[in-house]
Design an enzyme around this catalytic site. Structure first.
Site, PDB file in Angstrom:
ATOM      1  N   TRP A  10      30.022  40.856 -42.718  1.00 51.33           N
ATOM      2  CA  TRP A  10      31.286  41.256 -42.067  1.00 51.33           C
ATOM      3  C   TRP A  10      31.173  42.605 -41.364  1.00 51.33           C
ATOM      4  O   TRP A  10      32.079  43.029 -40.680  1.00 51.33           O
ATOM      5  CB  TRP A  10      32.416  41.296 -43.101  1.00 51.33           C
ATOM      6  CG  TRP A  10      32.729  39.958 -43.716  1.00 51.33           C
ATOM      7  CD1 TRP A  10      32.067  38.772 -43.514  1.00 51.33           C
ATOM      8  CD2 TRP A  10      33.779  39.674 -44.650  1.00 51.33           C
ATOM      9  NE1 TRP A  10      32.649  37.778 -44.259  1.00 51.33           N
ATOM     10  CE2 TRP A  10      33.702  38.296 -44.964  1.00 51.33           C
ATOM     11  CE3 TRP A  10      34.783  40.447 -45.251  1.00 51.33           C
ATOM     12  CZ2 TRP A  10      34.591  37.678 -45.850  1.00 51.33           C
ATOM     13  CZ3 TRP A  10      35.659  39.846 -46.136  1.00 51.33           C
ATOM     14  CH2 TRP A  10      35.564  38.463 -46.432  1.00 51.33           C
ATOM     15  N   GLU A 164      16.200  38.930 -37.360  1.00 53.13           N
ATOM     16  CA  GLU A 164      17.292  39.205 -36.436  1.00 53.13           C
ATOM     17  C   GLU A 164      16.761  39.984 -35.235  1.00 53.13           C
ATOM     18  O   GLU A 164      16.651  41.223 -35.306  1.00 53.13           O
ATOM     19  CB  GLU A 164      18.373  40.040 -37.129  1.00 53.13           C
ATOM     20  CG  GLU A 164      19.012  39.384 -38.323  1.00 53.13           C
ATOM     21  CD  GLU A 164      20.420  39.924 -38.594  1.00 53.13           C
ATOM     22  OE1 GLU A 164      21.348  39.121 -38.648  1.00 53.13           O
ATOM     23  OE2 GLU A 164      20.587  41.151 -38.719  1.00 53.13           O
ATOM     24  N   SER A 210      23.892  36.350 -32.919  1.00 51.61           N
ATOM     25  CA  SER A 210      24.773  35.497 -32.116  1.00 51.61           C
ATOM     26  C   SER A 210      24.798  34.036 -32.577  1.00 51.61           C
ATOM     27  O   SER A 210      24.889  33.121 -31.761  1.00 51.61           O
ATOM     28  CB  SER A 210      24.412  35.586 -30.625  1.00 51.61           C
ATOM     29  OG  SER A 210      24.637  36.904 -30.154  1.00 51.61           O
ATOM     30  N   GLY A 231      27.077  37.350 -38.160  1.00 54.62           N
ATOM     31  CA  GLY A 231      27.934  38.521 -37.989  1.00 54.62           C
ATOM     32  C   GLY A 231      29.320  38.105 -37.516  1.00 54.62           C
ATOM     33  O   GLY A 231      30.138  37.611 -38.295  1.00 54.62           O
ATOM     34  N   GLY A 232      29.571  38.272 -36.241  1.00 57.38           N
ATOM     35  CA  GLY A 232      30.900  38.030 -35.659  1.00 57.38           C
ATOM     36  C   GLY A 232      31.552  36.719 -36.069  1.00 57.38           C
ATOM     37  O   GLY A 232      32.745  36.689 -36.415  1.00 57.38           O
TER      38      GLY A 232
END
Ligand code: 13P
Length: 254
Positions: A10, A164, A210, A231-232
């Site tokens: 997060w 990553e 992504s 992530g997002g």
């Protein structure tokens, strides 16, 4: 067979009440999905409340960072001892920590050792910058990071690696599945050199950068990719659920 693992990082997002809402919005569906380890990594201040919300379920908890010392005069830091009663995973060496907080390979190595000493499972992040990628240095960079992170570490105890590529993080430009798969293969061969083939075959390697519900299948369909560090997209309940659902389906049938 390696059990796939999807973790939601997060980052520095969600207030405590937003964290509560997010967990409530995902919990029921996530719990119903089997065959995948599901890990939530909220900010430190929400670890305790998320722990209570997921108590007794198959959802696991992770921290996003920690200090390598167990206690002492380190104002503002969180120690592995503090985390050990609270969560089971800890993300270490994230590229944002390396770039923005000057975490060296040596510091990451100390953190990996400190986490393992307290039975916390590290998710060790590695990955090259755009510049390094364009200079053809990806394999060298990732190999160096892996060797440094595990320097002197005797037993990996379930440690997870996340590949990553920095250029793919938060940019909407994910790597291609086959590109990531090739780097995962390199990582596995470095682990085999450092330990042995069976340790390498058992290690779970996630892709991060992504990842969305629209592209997860491309990654999970690859033989060397055992999950994702998201992530997002982990901040949107339906999207994160879809990522976990697709992972379960693809790895079960694949
Ligand atoms: P995004 O999924 O937002 O690109 O972030 C990836 C990441 O850094 C997870 O640790």
């Amino acid at each position: 067979m390696r059990k796939p693992i999807i973790a939601g990082n997060w980052k520095m997002n969600t207030s405590t009440s937003e964290a509560t809402e997010l967990v409530k919005a995902m919990k029921k569906k996530l719990v119903s999905i089997t065959g995948v380890d599901k890990v939530l990594c909220p900010p430190f201040v929400s670890l305790s409340l998320v722990k209570d919300l997921i108590k007794g379920t198959s959802i696991k908890l992770g921290a996003q960072n920690m200090h390598y010392e167990r206690s002492g005069a380190y104002t503002g830091e969180i120690s592995p001892v503090m985390l050990s009663g609270l969560c089971s995973f800890v993300i270490l060496g994230h590229s944002e920590r390396r770039a923005l907080f000057e975490e060296s390979d040596q510091i990451v190595n100390k953190k990996v050792q400190a986490a393992l000493d307290l039975q916390l499972t590290p998710i060790v992040c590695v990955g090259e910058s755009l510049e390094q990628n364009e200079a053809g240095e990806t394999i060298d960079v990732v190999t160096r990071q892996i060797k440094a992170a595990f320097n002197g570490v005797e037993s990996l105890q379930g440690t997870v690696v996340a590949y990553e590529p920095i250029w793919a993080i938060g940019t909407g430009k994910a790597a291609r599945g086959d590109q990531a798969n090739a780097i995962h293969k390199v990582i596995r061969s470095v682990i085999a050199q450092l330990y042995d083939d069976s340790v390498a075959q058992d290690m779970r390697i996630q892709y991060g950068g992504s990842v969305t519900a629209a592209n997860i299948a491309e990654f999970i369909g690859q033989p060397e990719i055992d999950g994702a560090l998201v992530g997002g997209a982990s901040l949107k309940a339906p999207e994160f659920i879809s990522i976990v659902e697709q992972t379960s389906k693809i790895k079960k049938t694949g």
